[in-house]
Design a protein around this motif. Structure first.
Motif, mmCIF file in Angstrom:
data_model
loop_
_atom_site.group_PDB
_atom_site.id
_atom_site.type_symbol
_atom_site.label_atom_id
_atom_site.label_comp_id
_atom_site.label_asym_id
_atom_site.label_seq_id
_atom_site.Cartn_x
_atom_site.Cartn_y
_atom_site.Cartn_z
ATOM 1 N N MET A 1 7.839 2.627 6.054
ATOM 2 C CA MET A 1 7.547 2.020 4.777
ATOM 3 C C MET A 1 6.058 2.123 4.452
ATOM 4 O O MET A 1 5.703 2.376 3.314
ATOM 5 C CB MET A 1 8.023 0.562 4.831
ATOM 6 N N LYS A 2 5.214 1.877 5.477
ATOM 7 C CA LYS A 2 3.774 1.966 5.254
ATOM 8 C C LYS A 2 3.371 3.385 4.884
ATOM 9 O O LYS A 2 2.512 3.600 4.039
ATOM 10 C CB LYS A 2 3.016 1.546 6.519
ATOM 11 N N GLN A 3 3.973 4.337 5.538
ATOM 12 C CA GLN A 3 3.634 5.736 5.278
ATOM 13 C C GLN A 3 4.036 6.126 3.850
ATOM 14 O O GLN A 3 3.319 6.858 3.169
ATOM 15 C CB GLN A 3 4.358 6.616 6.301
ATOM 16 N N MET A 4 5.156 5.607 3.377
ATOM 17 C CA MET A 4 5.589 5.903 2.021
ATOM 18 C C MET A 4 4.622 5.304 1.002
ATOM 19 O O MET A 4 4.314 5.920 -0.019
ATOM 20 C CB MET A 4 6.998 5.319 1.817
ATOM 21 N N ARG A 5 4.134 4.097 1.277
ATOM 22 C CA ARG A 5 3.190 3.445 0.391
ATOM 23 C C ARG A 5 1.870 4.204 0.340
ATOM 24 O O ARG A 5 1.289 4.387 -0.726
ATOM 25 C CB ARG A 5 2.939 2.014 0.875
ATOM 26 N N ARG A 7 1.448 7.396 0.935
ATOM 27 C CA ARG A 7 1.666 8.649 0.213
ATOM 28 C C ARG A 7 1.689 8.405 -1.296
ATOM 29 O O ARG A 7 1.143 9.184 -2.078
ATOM 30 C CB ARG A 7 2.985 9.295 0.645
ATOM 31 N N PHE A 8 2.333 7.304 -1.707
ATOM 32 C CA PHE A 8 2.385 6.968 -3.127
ATOM 33 C C PHE A 8 0.978 6.710 -3.662
ATOM 34 O O PHE A 8 0.627 7.170 -4.753
ATOM 35 C CB PHE A 8 3.281 5.737 -3.337
ATOM 36 N N ARG A 9 0.183 5.970 -2.898
ATOM 37 C CA ARG A 9 -1.192 5.697 -3.332
ATOM 38 C C ARG A 9 -2.014 6.975 -3.409
ATOM 39 O O ARG A 9 -2.788 7.166 -4.343
ATOM 40 C CB ARG A 9 -1.855 4.706 -2.370
ATOM 41 N N LEU A 10 -1.850 7.864 -2.439
ATOM 42 C CA LEU A 10 -2.589 9.120 -2.446
ATOM 43 C C LEU A 10 -2.166 9.989 -3.628
ATOM 44 O O LEU A 10 -3.012 10.562 -4.324
ATOM 45 C CB LEU A 10 -2.348 9.872 -1.127
ATOM 46 N N LEU A 11 -0.863 10.050 -3.874
ATOM 47 C CA LEU A 11 -0.365 10.830 -5.006
ATOM 48 C C LEU A 11 -0.850 10.239 -6.330
ATOM 49 O O LEU A 11 -1.263 10.969 -7.243
ATOM 50 C CB LEU A 11 1.165 10.880 -4.971
ATOM 51 N N THR A 12 -0.854 8.918 -6.440
ATOM 52 C CA THR A 12 -1.343 8.257 -7.652
ATOM 53 C C THR A 12 -2.830 8.533 -7.852
ATOM 54 O O THR A 12 -3.278 8.807 -8.970
ATOM 55 C CB THR A 12 -1.096 6.743 -7.563
ATOM 56 N N LEU A 13 -3.591 8.497 -6.779
ATOM 57 C CA LEU A 13 -5.022 8.780 -6.860
ATOM 58 C C LEU A 13 -5.260 10.227 -7.292
ATOM 59 O O LEU A 13 -6.111 10.493 -8.145
ATOM 60 C CB LEU A 13 -5.688 8.519 -5.510
#
Length: 100
Positions: A1-5, A7-13
């Motif tokens: 779950m942490k890894q997905m979060r 990745r989402f933050r990195l993609l959003t950035l």
């Protein structure tokens, strides 16, 4: 779950950075087409100090010999027709509103 979060933050950035880069490039293209350069804008850039024009010094007043003496100015002769107040209005300006 942490890894997905993360990745989402990195993609959003990355998407936010790409969006900002596209905005800057489009703005630069539009300004270039309009003939506006950064040097013509009066926006102070960080780290760049604006040097005042050496020919203009704000603390000096004009020399007294350059101001004209009011008594030396030509006066109107009474034979001239004085301007009637209210008649010095410029003609009406017609605006082209077609195509708006």
């Amino acid at each position: 779950m942490k890894q997905m979060r993360s990745r989402f933050r990195l993609l959003t950035l990355l998407l936010a950075c790409a969006f900002l880069v596209v905005i800057v490039l489009c703005t630069g293209h539009v300004l270039k087409n309009a003939g506006i350069s950064l040097s013509s804008l009066s926006i102070p850039l960080p780290g760049v100090s604006a040097s005042p024009d050496p020919s203009v010094s704000p603390d000096l007043s004009p020399a007294p010999d350059t101001t004209p003496d009011p008594s030396a100015l030509p006066s109107e002769t009474p034979s001239e027709d004085p301007a009637v107040p209210g008649t010095d209005n410029p003609p009406e300006v017609e605006y082209n509103v077609t195509g708006l």
